[in-house]
Design a protein around this motif. Sequence first.
Motif, mmCIF file in Angstrom:
data_model
loop_
_atom_site.group_PDB
_atom_site.id
_atom_site.type_symbol
_atom_site.label_atom_id
_atom_site.label_comp_id
_atom_site.label_asym_id
_atom_site.label_seq_id
_atom_site.Cartn_x
_atom_site.Cartn_y
_atom_site.Cartn_z
ATOM 1 N N ASN A 1 0.815 -1.211 0.000
ATOM 2 C CA ASN A 1 0.000 0.000 0.000
ATOM 3 C C ASN A 1 0.848 1.260 0.000
ATOM 4 O O ASN A 1 0.396 2.328 0.416
ATOM 5 C CB ASN A 1 -0.932 -0.002 1.223
ATOM 6 N N SER A 2 2.079 1.125 -0.487
ATOM 7 C CA SER A 2 2.997 2.258 -0.506
ATOM 8 C C SER A 2 3.799 2.289 -1.793
ATOM 9 O O SER A 2 4.054 1.254 -2.407
ATOM 10 C CB SER A 2 3.973 2.189 0.683
ATOM 11 N N SER A 3 4.149 3.479 -2.212
ATOM 12 C CA SER A 3 5.148 3.712 -3.251
ATOM 13 C C SER A 3 4.871 2.946 -4.546
ATOM 14 O O SER A 3 3.744 2.849 -5.011
ATOM 15 C CB SER A 3 6.533 3.365 -2.681
ATOM 16 N N ILE A 4 5.921 2.393 -5.144
ATOM 17 C CA ILE A 4 5.855 1.770 -6.461
ATOM 18 C C ILE A 4 4.895 0.586 -6.472
ATOM 19 O O ILE A 4 4.132 0.399 -7.434
ATOM 20 C CB ILE A 4 7.254 1.323 -6.921
ATOM 21 N N LEU A 5 4.917 -0.236 -5.419
ATOM 22 C CA LEU A 5 4.047 -1.412 -5.396
ATOM 23 C C LEU A 5 2.571 -1.012 -5.396
ATOM 24 O O LEU A 5 1.750 -1.644 -6.065
ATOM 25 C CB LEU A 5 4.358 -2.286 -4.186
ATOM 26 N N LYS A 6 2.228 0.010 -4.667
ATOM 27 C CA LYS A 6 0.844 0.472 -4.648
ATOM 28 C C LYS A 6 0.425 0.958 -6.031
ATOM 29 O O LYS A 6 -0.655 0.601 -6.533
ATOM 30 C CB LYS A 6 0.681 1.601 -3.629
ATOM 31 N N GLU B 1 9.249 -13.100 6.052
ATOM 32 C CA GLU B 1 8.478 -12.003 5.482
ATOM 33 C C GLU B 1 9.344 -10.873 4.928
ATOM 34 O O GLU B 1 9.083 -10.358 3.832
ATOM 35 C CB GLU B 1 7.496 -11.434 6.535
ATOM 36 N N LEU B 2 10.349 -10.472 5.688
ATOM 37 C CA LEU B 2 11.204 -9.370 5.220
ATOM 38 C C LEU B 2 11.934 -9.753 3.940
ATOM 39 O O LEU B 2 12.085 -8.946 3.025
ATOM 40 C CB LEU B 2 12.199 -8.979 6.305
ATOM 41 N N GLY B 3 12.382 -10.987 3.865
ATOM 42 C CA GLY B 3 13.031 -11.455 2.651
ATOM 43 C C GLY B 3 12.081 -11.491 1.472
ATOM 44 O O GLY B 3 12.421 -11.071 0.362
ATOM 45 N N ALA B 4 10.867 -11.988 1.702
ATOM 46 C CA ALA B 4 9.872 -12.063 0.629
ATOM 47 C C ALA B 4 9.522 -10.674 0.113
ATOM 48 O O ALA B 4 9.397 -10.458 -1.096
ATOM 49 C CB ALA B 4 8.618 -12.774 1.126
ATOM 50 N N MET B 5 9.387 -9.706 1.016
ATOM 51 C CA MET B 5 9.070 -8.344 0.599
ATOM 52 C C MET B 5 10.186 -7.755 -0.247
ATOM 53 O O MET B 5 9.935 -7.027 -1.214
ATOM 54 C CB MET B 5 8.795 -7.469 1.825
ATOM 55 N N THR B 6 11.420 -8.070 0.114
ATOM 56 C CA THR B 6 12.563 -7.592 -0.656
ATOM 57 C C THR B 6 12.525 -8.147 -2.072
ATOM 58 O O THR B 6 12.707 -7.419 -3.055
ATOM 59 C CB THR B 6 13.871 -8.010 0.037
ATOM 60 N N VAL B 7 12.282 -9.444 -2.185
ATOM 61 C CA VAL B 7 12.246 -10.079 -3.502
ATOM 62 C C VAL B 7 11.073 -9.544 -4.322
ATOM 63 O O VAL B 7 11.229 -9.212 -5.506
ATOM 64 C CB VAL B 7 12.151 -11.612 -3.363
ATOM 65 N N VAL B 8 9.903 -9.427 -3.711
ATOM 66 C CA VAL B 8 8.725 -8.933 -4.434
ATOM 67 C C VAL B 8 8.970 -7.532 -4.974
ATOM 68 O O VAL B 8 8.677 -7.231 -6.134
ATOM 69 C CB VAL B 8 7.483 -8.951 -3.519
ATOM 70 N N ASP B 9 9.517 -6.661 -4.141
ATOM 71 C CA ASP B 9 9.772 -5.287 -4.588
ATOM 72 C C ASP B 9 10.728 -5.259 -5.771
ATOM 73 O O ASP B 9 10.513 -4.552 -6.753
ATOM 74 C CB ASP B 9 10.342 -4.467 -3.427
ATOM 75 N N SER B 10 11.792 -6.062 -5.699
ATOM 76 C CA SER B 10 12.795 -6.054 -6.766
ATOM 77 C C SER B 10 12.252 -6.640 -8.061
ATOM 78 O O SER B 10 12.701 -6.275 -9.149
ATOM 79 C CB SER B 10 14.035 -6.837 -6.326
ATOM 80 N N VAL B 11 11.272 -7.541 -7.963
ATOM 81 C CA VAL B 11 10.684 -8.167 -9.147
ATOM 82 C C VAL B 11 9.625 -7.267 -9.783
ATOM 83 O O VAL B 11 9.639 -7.043 -10.999
ATOM 84 C CB VAL B 11 10.076 -9.536 -8.786
ATOM 85 N N VAL B 12 8.738 -6.735 -8.972
ATOM 86 C CA VAL B 12 7.626 -5.941 -9.510
ATOM 87 C C VAL B 12 8.129 -4.707 -10.239
ATOM 88 O O VAL B 12 7.592 -4.317 -11.280
ATOM 89 C CB VAL B 12 6.641 -5.554 -8.388
ATOM 90 N N ARG B 13 9.176 -4.081 -9.747
ATOM 91 C CA ARG B 13 9.691 -2.867 -10.396
ATOM 92 C C ARG B 13 10.241 -3.153 -11.794
ATOM 93 O O ARG B 13 10.452 -2.232 -12.578
ATOM 94 C CB ARG B 13 10.741 -2.183 -9.529
ATOM 95 N N LEU B 14 10.477 -4.443 -12.105
ATOM 96 C CA LEU B 14 10.968 -4.823 -13.427
ATOM 97 C C LEU B 14 9.837 -5.109 -14.414
ATOM 98 O O LEU B 14 10.093 -5.277 -15.614
ATOM 99 C CB LEU B 14 11.854 -6.069 -13.322
ATOM 100 N N LEU B 15 8.602 -5.177 -13.937
ATOM 101 C CA LEU B 15 7.493 -5.461 -14.832
ATOM 102 C C LEU B 15 7.279 -4.285 -15.790
ATOM 103 O O LEU B 15 7.544 -3.133 -15.439
ATOM 104 C CB LEU B 15 6.217 -5.724 -14.024
ATOM 105 N N PRO B 16 6.797 -4.553 -16.995
ATOM 106 C CA PRO B 16 6.624 -3.488 -17.996
ATOM 107 C C PRO B 16 5.751 -2.343 -17.486
ATOM 108 O O PRO B 16 4.696 -2.563 -16.891
ATOM 109 C CB PRO B 16 5.948 -4.218 -19.162
#
Length: 246
Positions: free
Chosen positions: A18-23, A142-157
């Motif tokens: 619910n924040s920043s790029i992911l939101k 959880e902290l690790g999963a959030m790190t991976v999710v953030d790094s992956v989603v920002r690469l989506l088109p």
Amino acid sequence: MHIDILTLFPEMISGIFNSSILKKANEKNKFSYNLVNFRDYAANKHQKVDDYPYGGGAGMVLTAQPIFDAVAAITTEKQTNPRIILMSPQGEPYNQKKAEELAEEEHLLFICGHYEGYDERIREHLATDEISIGDFVLTGGELGAMTVVDSVVRLLPDVLGNEKSAPEDSFSNGLLEHPHYTRPADFRGMKVPEILLSGHHAKIVQWRKRESLKRTLERRPDLLDKQNLSAEDQKILEALSKNGRT
């Protein structure tokens, strides 16, 4: 892309979505997500998800049944065959190359552990990937999963505002990123390099490449061993080394 995260503490994760790029990415339907408390799948009346390890030892171990059943429910509903990622300090060291690989997937499912670890059958018969974000131990995955999710989603088109941002990030080309400056050109006597004010695009590109190589040589020389460096890159590195830049 759709992302499922199996966790005992979904409240730890909800904030990042619910924040920043992911939101913004979620609002633009670039990806969807679901937080699943796998305690809800425990077959016992007390919703217990851990037990003592066979053979003795300190700590408790996550049992197989709730996690297997949670994954089965998700895959049946979605009718997909997701990458099932186990977050673990024993896993493959995470890097940008892995992020780029995962960004090509349509469905990712993360399993966040707690306590002493997982029943080994989760690792052997359920997970397709096992990832570690570093040589240290966290309270949970959880902290690790959030790190991976953030790094992956920002690469989506179309997730980032500038399509050139991701390819120029540190590690995207195997090197650390060059320095950045913005206005004012002179801040309390600390000045921006003249080349960046020159408007000479080709020379700026050369300067940035040199600074990227210099920074990598100084801070992460191990990365250079993995690169297929050009003759020009090698020449720059040799000059930097001779000038005592290491």
